[in-house]
Design an enzyme around this catalytic site. Structure first.
Site, PDB file in Angstrom:
ATOM      1  N   GLY A  29      -3.625 -10.889   2.932  1.00 32.09           N
ATOM      2  CA  GLY A  29      -4.612 -11.486   3.817  1.00 32.09           C
ATOM      3  C   GLY A  29      -4.269 -11.179   5.255  1.00 32.09           C
ATOM      4  N   ARG A  56       1.093 -11.735   2.789  1.00 35.78           N
ATOM      5  CA  ARG A  56       0.818 -11.194   1.457  1.00 35.78           C
ATOM      6  C   ARG A  56       1.222 -12.195   0.377  1.00 35.78           C
ATOM      7  NH1 ARG A  56       2.930  -4.917   2.384  1.00 35.78           N
ATOM      8  NH2 ARG A  56       1.155  -4.299   3.714  1.00 35.78           N
ATOM      9  N   ASP A  98     -14.815 -22.422   1.954  1.00 36.14           N
ATOM     10  CA  ASP A  98     -14.644 -20.972   1.785  1.00 36.14           C
ATOM     11  C   ASP A  98     -14.804 -20.548   0.332  1.00 36.14           C
ATOM     12  OD1 ASP A  98     -14.302 -18.424   2.817  1.00 36.14           O
ATOM     13  OD2 ASP A  98     -12.127 -18.448   2.578  1.00 36.14           O
TER      14      ASP A  98
END
EC number: 2.7.11.1
Length: 463
Positions: A144, A148, A259
């Site tokens: 991201g 990681r 999200d």
């Protein structure tokens, strides 16, 4: 007094809280026996604990503060157990984080803690916790903007986990400290919900933050959807029901997820969905309380977020509608490669559905994708509105929560280390273990930005 439930005869740490329910012979008198480590046992009524916790409210996260309420026709034993867990969780939080409070020490009959700075650690890390050097780093399984995710193996237990490693420097530069700490808070209060990823350890050093999580290697829902183009209604219903349960649970805890997308939904080896990545969660969202931060993933943003208007929990139900639409039709609603064009469609274009779906499915998607949040399904009764919709009539919700239903699709998973369902883009990234577990940095590090980040899973109980 009469019978005692959950009496555990095992070794405990000096600061570990244990709690048992004691029911009197008259079946009406109930006290909760609490003990810290191997210290004396104190017996108090629920009301005594509740009164004290109320006086210390500012020290207790809102996500765990609300006391359990008895449900209609709920068995007394289950209600007492929920109260026991509530007392246990808050007591452990206070013991881990607030021992310098004289009131806390007096209530729990504890001596003043040692003031030696060399013995001070962050929150729950006063207990025996994990460190970066306790793990073998096997494979990269995700990445991201701040770090990681790795498949790791605990050296002592040989158990396989997913470890998310974040850079403190990057987090600070992007002003994301609050989001990372919110993610930590949500994770430690998941209570092992069947459709929410569980945190086992979190710890830090001078440069990095570490989350040690369930390892789920059935693949992202996104990758399965890309390969198969779309799912059947029955399969989509199974996944949507799991997502709705997870969102409903978070909403009960006054948390908005914000999200939801196929990339944040992982399959386990039994074919069940698990919600991951709580970095954009918003805490303390009681009732119809609103917030206004612009965040989320463009394809799944609700109209009110794009318009920068106040929004509430119903943004999650919009996202559920978007994901359900994508599972059925292959792309998110209003999709465009041009974000500005897509935003315009989300705000202004009427929803168009193909005619190859059932009426209940069409009505559910339409209800979830109402542009006016006051008319959106879930606005009145939150999860109950979704659960009671005719589309979910075939779902046995109790069996679903108990994971007793056969999943419509079971991914091929050979063993806990199998990475065949993980994107090759990640797996092929080379690992440098010395950079992930640097020997020269302190195992624990006093860092006020990430105070109380450290955690170890010891008494996680499903409520």
């Amino acid at each position: 007094m009469g019978s005692m439930y959950y009496n555990e005869s095992r070794m405990v740490r000096k600061d570990e809280v244990t709690c048992n329910v004691i029911i009197g012979d008259d079946k009406k008198t109930v006290v909760y026996a609490l003990r810290i480590g191997n210290g004396p046992i104190m017996q108090k009524t629920f009301e005594e604990y509740e009164r004290f916790f109320t006086t210390e409210k500012d020290m207790i996260p809102a996500t765990i503060f609300t006391a359990p309420k008895k449900k209609f026709l709920q068995a007394d034993s289950k209600f007492y157990e929920k109260r026991r867990v509530w007392i246990l969780v808050i007591s452990q939080h206070l013991v881990d984080n607030n021992l310098r409070s004289e009131d806390v020490r007096r209530f729990f009959h504890l001596e003043s803690p040692d003031d030696d700075e060399n013995n001070v650690d962050l929150g729950p890390s006063e207990r025996k916790t994990a460190t970066a050097n306790d793990f073998d780093y096997l494979t990269t399984i995700g990445k991201g903007s701040f770090g990681r995710v790795y498949q790791v193996r605990h050296k002592e237990t040989k158990k396989i986990y997913a470890m998310k490693i974040l850079s403190k420097e990057h987090i600070r530069k992007k002003n994301e400290v609050k989001h990372v700490m919110a993610e930590r808070n949500v994770l430690i209060n998941n209570f092992k919900h069947p459709f929410l990823v569980s945190l086992h350890f979190s710890f830090q050093n001078k440069e990095k933050l570490y989350f040690v999580l369930d390892h789920l290697n059935g693949g992202e829902l996104f990758s399965h959807l890309q390969r198969e183009k779309h799912f059947s209604e029955s399969r989509s219903r199974f996944y949507a029901a799991e997502i709705a349960c997870a969102l409903g649970y978070l909403h009960e805890k006054n948390i908005i997820y914000r999200d939801l997308k196929p990339e944040n939904l992982l399959l386990d080896d039994k074919g069940y969905l698990v919600l991951t990545d709580f970095g954009l969660c918003k805490e303390d969202m009681q009732g119809s309380k609103t917030t206004s931060t612009f965040c989320g993933t463009p394809e799944y943003l609700a109209p009110e977020i794009i318009l920068k208007k106040p929004y509430d929990k119903t943004v999650d139900w919009w996202c559920l509608g978007s994901v359900l639409y994508e599972m059925i039709f292959g792309l998110p609603p209003f999709y465009s490669k041009d974000h500005n064009e897509m935003y315009d469609k989300i705000i202004n274009q009427p929803l168009r559905l193909k005619h190859n779906i059932s009426v209940p499915c069409s009505e559910l998607i339409t209800g979830l994708l109402q542009k006016d949040r006051s008319k959106r399904l879930g606005h009145r009764n939150d999860f109950r509105d979704i659960r009671d919709h005719p589309f979910f009539l075939p779902v046995d919700w109790d069996k679903l929560l108990n994971r007793e239903l056969k999943a419509p699709f079971i991914p091929k998973v050979k063993n806990a280390m199998d990475t065949s369902n993980i994107s090759k883009e990640f797996v092929e990234i080379q690992i440098d273990p010395s950079s992930l577990a640097p020997q020269q940095l302190a195992v624990t590090h006093r860092d006020h930005d990430f105070e109380n980040f450290t955690f170890v899973d010891t008494n996680r109980v499903l409520v």
